[in-house]
Design an enzyme around this catalytic site. Structure first.
Site, PDB file in Angstrom:
ATOM      1  CG  MET A   1      33.990   3.313  14.938  1.00 41.77           C
ATOM      2  SD  MET A   1      34.112   1.311  15.497  1.00 41.77           S
ATOM      3  CE  MET A   1      32.609   1.409  16.923  1.00 41.77           C
TER       4      MET A   1
ATOM      5  CD  GLU B   1      22.343  14.849  21.830  1.00 38.66           C
ATOM      6  OE1 GLU B   1      23.198  14.323  22.246  1.00 38.66           O
ATOM      7  OE2 GLU B   1      21.075  15.381  22.153  1.00 38.66           O
TER       8      GLU B   1
ATOM      9  CG  HIS C   1      29.891  11.384  17.891  1.00 37.42           C
ATOM     10  ND1 HIS C   1      29.258  10.519  18.579  1.00 37.42           N
ATOM     11  CD2 HIS C   1      31.362  10.717  18.087  1.00 37.42           C
ATOM     12  CE1 HIS C   1      29.523   9.465  18.276  1.00 37.42           C
ATOM     13  NE2 HIS C   1      30.795   9.175  18.761  1.00 37.42           N
TER      14      HIS C   1
ATOM     15  N   GLY D   1      36.989  11.387  23.738  1.00 37.42           N
ATOM     16  CA  GLY D   1      36.001  11.607  24.314  1.00 37.42           C
ATOM     17  C   GLY D   1      36.684  10.447  25.833  1.00 37.42           C
TER      18      GLY D   1
END
Length: 282
Positions: free
Chosen positions: A30, A35, A37, A147
């Site tokens: 989004m 870091e 991402h 993640g």
């Protein structure tokens, strides 16, 4: 690296790559990249010939009282970080591109979405499943990267891919933390200086729970009670949930006799933060 706004542009570019046999990775985000991402993008670059990063603040996964309008956005900043990590294409559509007038088809799920964030955010996972399915259909990646901070989301997406026989691999990547332990999140930008200090209560409570488990504690209620007691000592913190659930079903368990997820959502001031650990990682 290019930034494109339309489904047609993404499909055309991916088709060109596919003509020469290239593999494609997708990192759905989004935006307001950090870091965490970056670690997903780097994993995709490592595993695939080409990497697409989607940057789309998905209105469908926000409830009516949530932070859709205030959610941080900065596509120029995002493009710099994505490019530095080796991404090849950013897909940055407008809501009208993803949800045309008359849009009325949704992807939903039961069981896995009924606990944790699904309780306090009842529309959230329907929005996640729908937009992720659309992104998979648009990009047709070989692999997609998520993640572990959003552990329930990762479990939901994996289950959806299995249930619907989607032809791709879901890759879960470790939580990336600040030096003091706070999990990286775009919502951390909402915190003032006092709230930023208070937010450390999440990672410290999880560390306490992990220490209890390493010490041999098997009772989930005992572990949760100690974690809640610790969090409640922080005046700026308000607990949404602290739970231990089965990794496969996301349902609460009483005893640590299987792979489990210890997860929490805590409001620091007005900002809702999440964090977790998997017992198999201890």
């Amino acid at each position: 690296m290019k930034i494109v706004k339309t489904v047609a542009e993404v499909r055309a570019q991916v088709a060109e790559w596919r003509k020469t046999g290239m593999s494609v990775g997708l990192v759905p985000t989004m935006g307001y990249l950090h870091e965490g991402h970056a670690s997903l993008i780097k994993a995709s670059v490592r595993d695939n010939d080409k990497t697409v990063v989607s940057v789309f603040v998905n209105p469908m996964q926000f409830g009516p009282a949530e932070d859709l309008e205030s959610y941080p956005r900065d596509i120029n900043r995002d493009s710099l970080l994505a490019g530095e990590c080796g991404a090849d294409l950013i897909f940055n559509p407008e809501p009208e591109e993803m949800y045309h007038e008359g849009f009325s088809s949704f992807v939903d799920m039961s069981v896995l979405t009924q606990e944790l964030c699904g309780l306090s955010r009842p529309v959230h996972f329907r929005g996640v499943c729908t937009v992720v399915t659309k992104l998979f259909n648009i990009v047709k990646p070989d692999r997609a990267y998520f993640g572990k901070k959003d552990a329930q989301q990762l479990a939901v997406v994996r289950h959806m891919v299995d249930d619907l026989n989607m032809d791709l691999t879901i890759v879960g990547c470790p939580i990336i933390r600040e030096d003091d332990g706070l999990a990286k999140s775009s919502r951390n930008t909402y915190l003032n200086a006092d709230e930023r200090k208070a937010a450390l209560v999440l990672s410290k409570a999880l560390a306490l729970g992990a220490d209890l488990i390493r010490g041999g504690e098997k009772s989930c209620s005992a572990i949760i009670a100690k974690m809640k007691e610790f969090i409640e000592k922080e005046p700026l913190a308000r607990i949404d949930y602290v739970k231990i659930v089965d990794c496969a079903t996301m349902q609460q368990i009483d005893t640590l006799d299987r792979p489990a997820l210890a997860a929490m959502a805590v409001y620091i001031g007005k900002t809702r933060l999440i964090d977790n650990f998997f017992t198999e990682d201890l």
